[in-house]
Design a protein around this motif. Structure first.
Motif, short mmCIF file in Angstrom:
data_model
loop_
_atom_site.label_atom_id
_atom_site.label_comp_id
_atom_site.label_asym_id
_atom_site.label_seq_id
_atom_site.Cartn_x
_atom_site.Cartn_y
_atom_site.Cartn_z
N SER A 55 44.69 39.15 39.92
CA SER A 55 43.30 39.43 40.30
C SER A 55 43.07 38.84 41.68
O SER A 55 43.67 37.84 42.05
N GLY A 56 42.22 39.51 42.46
CA GLY A 56 41.99 39.06 43.83
C GLY A 56 40.54 38.74 44.06
O GLY A 56 39.67 39.06 43.24
N GLN A 57 40.27 38.11 45.19
CA GLN A 57 38.90 37.67 45.45
C GLN A 57 37.95 38.85 45.65
O GLN A 57 36.75 38.71 45.50
N ASN A 58 38.48 40.02 46.01
CA ASN A 58 37.64 41.20 46.19
C ASN A 58 37.67 42.12 44.97
O ASN A 58 37.30 43.28 45.05
N SER A 59 38.13 41.59 43.84
CA SER A 59 38.31 42.47 42.69
C SER A 59 37.00 43.00 42.12
O SER A 59 36.99 44.01 41.42
N ALA A 60 35.89 42.34 42.41
CA ALA A 60 34.60 42.88 41.94
C ALA A 60 34.40 44.28 42.50
O ALA A 60 33.90 45.17 41.80
N LEU A 79 30.31 32.46 42.00
CA LEU A 79 29.26 31.45 41.81
C LEU A 79 29.91 30.12 41.49
O LEU A 79 30.67 30.01 40.53
N SER A 80 29.62 29.12 42.31
CA SER A 80 30.14 27.77 42.05
C SER A 80 29.19 27.01 41.15
O SER A 80 27.97 27.18 41.23
N CYS A 82 34.14 23.99 38.99
CA CYS A 82 34.30 25.29 38.33
C CYS A 82 33.52 26.36 39.06
O CYS A 82 32.45 26.10 39.60
N HIS A 83 34.08 27.56 39.11
CA HIS A 83 33.29 28.70 39.58
C HIS A 83 33.60 29.95 38.77
O HIS A 83 34.66 30.06 38.14
N ILE A 84 32.63 30.85 38.78
CA ILE A 84 32.88 32.21 38.28
C ILE A 84 33.50 32.97 39.43
O ILE A 84 32.89 33.15 40.48
N SER A 85 34.74 33.41 39.24
CA SER A 85 35.45 34.06 40.34
C SER A 85 35.44 35.57 40.21
O SER A 85 35.56 36.27 41.21
N SER A 121 35.26 35.52 34.54
CA SER A 121 36.31 34.51 34.50
C SER A 121 35.76 33.17 34.99
O SER A 121 34.82 33.11 35.78
N LEU A 122 36.36 32.11 34.49
CA LEU A 122 36.02 30.76 34.92
C LEU A 122 37.26 30.15 35.57
O LEU A 122 38.35 30.19 35.00
#
Lengths: 546, 546
Positions: free
Chosen positions: A225-230, A325-326, A448-451, A459-460
């Motif tokens: 999964s990548g940071q732009n997966s949204a 979201l952190s 923790c963040h929601i990535s 995901s956490l």
């Protein structure tokens, strides 16, 4: 689909990541002063780590492959592409988890018996044939960025281990501008793929933390999964086709979008972690380089309020490329960015959002997301925070190296669940970490963040720093085991980002059941009856399999 | 996830579809006058079909199950839920393809040896145990709407066939308002599921032509695509979890969104067509009932221009729920709508578009799509055309019945490919139909539309009418075989909508290769070593398997 003449390939610089740390050795750095102050406040005095060990100082616990094995492999790929040298073996001894790096400091270490570097699919076929014939295990090696033990040189019942380094299997095979599809050789690293695509006005847009070194085949094998997966979906969702070499045949999968012709076998190989065969080509959905990239930062009064906002965005589908979201603690260390750690402590919870696309569409998406976030209690924050996150997003592993050198244990772990179970899962993991570290008498800090967000859940991602002393491997093993038990008990998945490898394998049966394990083993036995493919990863095999 | 007390279940009216045609017998109709005129113009005189045969007039080619088999099944589900009666056996003799319906007119027909109706997962487990013990094949039966031979009463090497009718396994098991997830028993029909969801302000929004009768388990087993899949994704994409009973164990899959814990085993069962086990529960992503539903119709000067427009929409992701484009011939029969066939012949190509969601978001999506369509040369058309398509979209199978009664052969077929290969594939299929019908001396008319779009490609859906005489089964078999060969040669998938069943099984190896077939067989052999599960479907099994 235009097939390119003789593949477009990059020059193959045979550079390696820092052997006992992350990335480019010239980019290693010490701890920023602010971080040192913060660490002192949180963890107290930490013992200085033993000095890093040089390659030459390490004893390898098993001999290199025998001369006749090496000669047979040389027949397959050419003598100059078989390397059983001490240093090269150690450079293929594992991945880049914190335990991996800590093991690099030991006097005696495990390593594969040789490294082979095929340059074509035919050479991969030939290597597997040699391995079957001679009883050697094969561990496919892409960028070497695995963090769950998927690259362990585990021979299983075989005589030795061949590390199959795919770096020469690199380049663009075909590009279809109309269908927005690009086919790459599996050893192509993500930056090289982006370079080829950028020349054509396209991008892939898959940015895991390992982006700078990881390969496309590795992404596929591990369900990255990548940071732009949204916005673009997980790597899973980008893959439209695969070629895979197995010990008993080669597959060419992914005939058409939206096929209903039986189960989607592409999805059977995604997540197979090199245990079914070697992925040699990956066909991917790509998209035009976005005209606009609009970064925003938002603040929420609490993690719960922020999570509700993200849920609404994901369920309405307003189309952000990035949304994360952190929690309060992570926000307090300024979005966990390298340059900002220890600076002004923020309050509440920060979110980073990115919208992309043609200018008009990106703006419309941004406005739609903004409306939802505002309605959920969000307030716009300084967009520099988001740009700064973007700028620093591949630097965290270098900071880990500096922390480890400073005697501070640092690791990440992750899971996912439904929106309705998210806070219970976060609480359970946090509690397991707290009680685990308490048992080890280790001061610690958990961020923790929601990535990643999905319509049904998120995901956490946890970052942990702890004072685990000069021998942190075993204590961390106990803490991590406790966390994994807690994840399973709380209904989370054993991995959202990093896969199973050997580290999570003991928990996989709880996730998919004994019948699920049997399904995976049945395919392994069919495609690889000798059991040579990456024996240490994914499922704990039974001796009956061999 | 709230688990509902004792499941919310609908009353089980044991109604059946018309046995030798589609749907509700009271909704059967004759041919509209306009259609008759059109048919006469296109096909000339067609011979009147032989009168429909009544159930009692048919001889079944095999005896019902023996008394001791029936007694053992009665132990599993209760005596009143085992039915070996003549009529009920014939009502489970197959699906609803045109060849299925034509076979219903024969004097002697194949049928399962008995029908059992379990009411719980435990009863399904018990039925499979009886079948294994006594050597009986099991064909899972949902809505009975299959059109590729997936319900053939094929015993394989076994003594007889049990039709496992899942209609009593119906109802809502759990509903999670926060996560937008609903769990249904697999025998729940789509309209019943929508009823439960509507009561909660939600909808599923999966509308294949079979919507009114098909079950959720059937959608999952066949990888169904629906008319709204542009917006909500194929059924594949809606499934977040499954429970499956196999002869060797039960699986509970789909632990978390976005898991990377090994291969996604949910996807291994989607498309397994009842050959791995019986799906007993389906967990689905649902969405709030849209506030706005905005229908539009567009016209393009040519199919090529329209396809380019749809490609741009799919690749930009402007978010239509429905987007479909008829070719010139289909447009000429007024979007193939029942009421309008034969009316004013349109020119160019018509497209139907639907946008949904909260009012503001739906309007923004509509505007974004509209801009793309206009830039690609589209012109707005009378929106009534779209509303009329919506109104008539589940009626086509009734029209087929009327055509068959009128002596006109009528069938549909479908495939998919990349955007770059779309026109070549359409040309190849059209040419195969033309040459195939020429060989049979059959006048015909072929209509085509793009029914589903993806970023990388689209599906093509063909409707065929032909004068194939009074014995059309064998001639059509030859034409269909030629078309399937052409689809494979032209790079299309053997099915985008309807699955593999027994009809497409001979072509599956061309699609996924011999190693792919071996993977499927390996899982079948692991989960169902006796080979009792739906032996006629998906892969042509080897005797070695039994």
């Amino acid at each position: 689909m235009t097939t390119l003449p003789d593949n477009e390939r990059p020059d193959h610089e045979h550079t390696y990541m820092r052997w006992d740390g992350w990335g480019d050795p010239t980019r290693a750095h010490g701890l920023p002063g602010g971080v040192k102050l913060l660490l002192a406040a949180v963890l107290g005095r930490t013992p200085k780590a033993p000095p890093a060990r040089r390659l030459a100082e390490v004893t390898i616990s098993s001999p290199p492959l025998a001369a006749d094995d090496l000669a047979a492999l040389a027949e397959a790929v050419g003598a100059e592409q078989v390397d059983a040298g001490h240093d090269v073996r150690l450079l293929h001894a594992g991945g880049k988890s914190t335990p991996d790096l800590l093991r690099r400091r030991q006097a005696e270490q495990a390593a594969p018996g040789a490294v082979v570097l095929p340059a074509s699919e035919d050479e991969v076929v030939a290597v597997l044939a040699v391995a079957v014939e001679r009883g050697l295990a094969v561990v496919p090696f892409g960028g070497g960025t695995a963090v769950t033990g998927g690259l362990e040189p585990d021979a299983g019942p075989h005589r030795g281990v061949v590390s199959l380094d795919l770096r020469r299997l690199s380049g663009l095979v075909a590009f279809d501008e109309l269908a927005h599809e690009a086919t790459f050789l599996a050893g192509t690293t993500a930056p090289v793929a982006e370079m080829f695509l950028a020349e054509r006005g396209f991008e892939l847009g898959h940015f895991p933390q390992s982006f700078e070194f990881a390969t496309l085949g590795g992404f596929a094998a591990m369900r990255s999964s990548g940071q732009n997966s949204a916005g673009h979906g997980r790597f899973d969702a980008m893959v439209t086709g695969l070629r895979v070499v197995t010990p008993t045949g080669t597959l060419d999968l992914g005939r058409a979008p939206g096929s209903a012709a039986g189960p989607d076998l592409v999805r059977w190989f995604l997540g197979s972690e090199g245990t079914f065969g070697v992925i040699t080509q990956v066909r991917l959905r790509v998209h035009p380089t976005p005209e606009a990239r609009l970064f925003d930062a938002w603040t929420f009064g609490s993690f719960a309020a922020g999570a509700e906002a993200l849920r609404n965005v994901a369920q309405l589908g307003t189309g952000p490329t990035v949304i994360r979201l952190s929690d309060e603690d992570e926000t307090a260390v300024s979005l966990a960015q390298v340059g900002n750690i220890g600076k002004a402590l923020a309050t509440g919870c920060s979110a980073v959002v990115l919208h992309e696309g043609p200018a008009g569409l990106a703006a419309a998406r941004r406005e739609a997301t903004g409306r939802v976030l505002r309605e959920a209690g969000g307030e716009p924050a300084d967009a520099k925070l988001a740009a700064s996150w973007d700028h620093g997003r591949f630097k965290a592993p270098y900071l880990r190296d500096a922390l480890l050198a400073h005697g501070v244990f640092c690791e990440t772990l992750e899971t996912a669940t439904t929106w309705s179970n998210l806070h219970a899962l976060k609480t359970a993991v946090t509690a397991a970490l707290a009680s685990g570290f308490a048992e080890e008498h280790a001061k610690n800090r958990v961020l923790c963040h929601i990535s990643h967000v999905y319509p049904t859940g998120a995901s956490l991602y946890f970052t942990v720093i702890a004072g685990l002393g000069t021998e942190p491997l075993e204590p961390w093993g106990r803490v991590k085991s406790r966390v994994n038990d807690a994840i399973m008990a709380a209904g989370g998945t054993i991995s959202h980002h990093h896969g199973v490898g050997s580290d999570h394998a003991p928990w996989l049966e709880q996730e998919i059941g004994s019948a699920g394990i049997r399904m995976i083993r049945a395919v392994q036995a069919e495609l690889d009856p000798a059991g040579i493919m990456n024996p240490g990863a994914l499922v704990q095999r039974t001796t009956a399999q061999w």
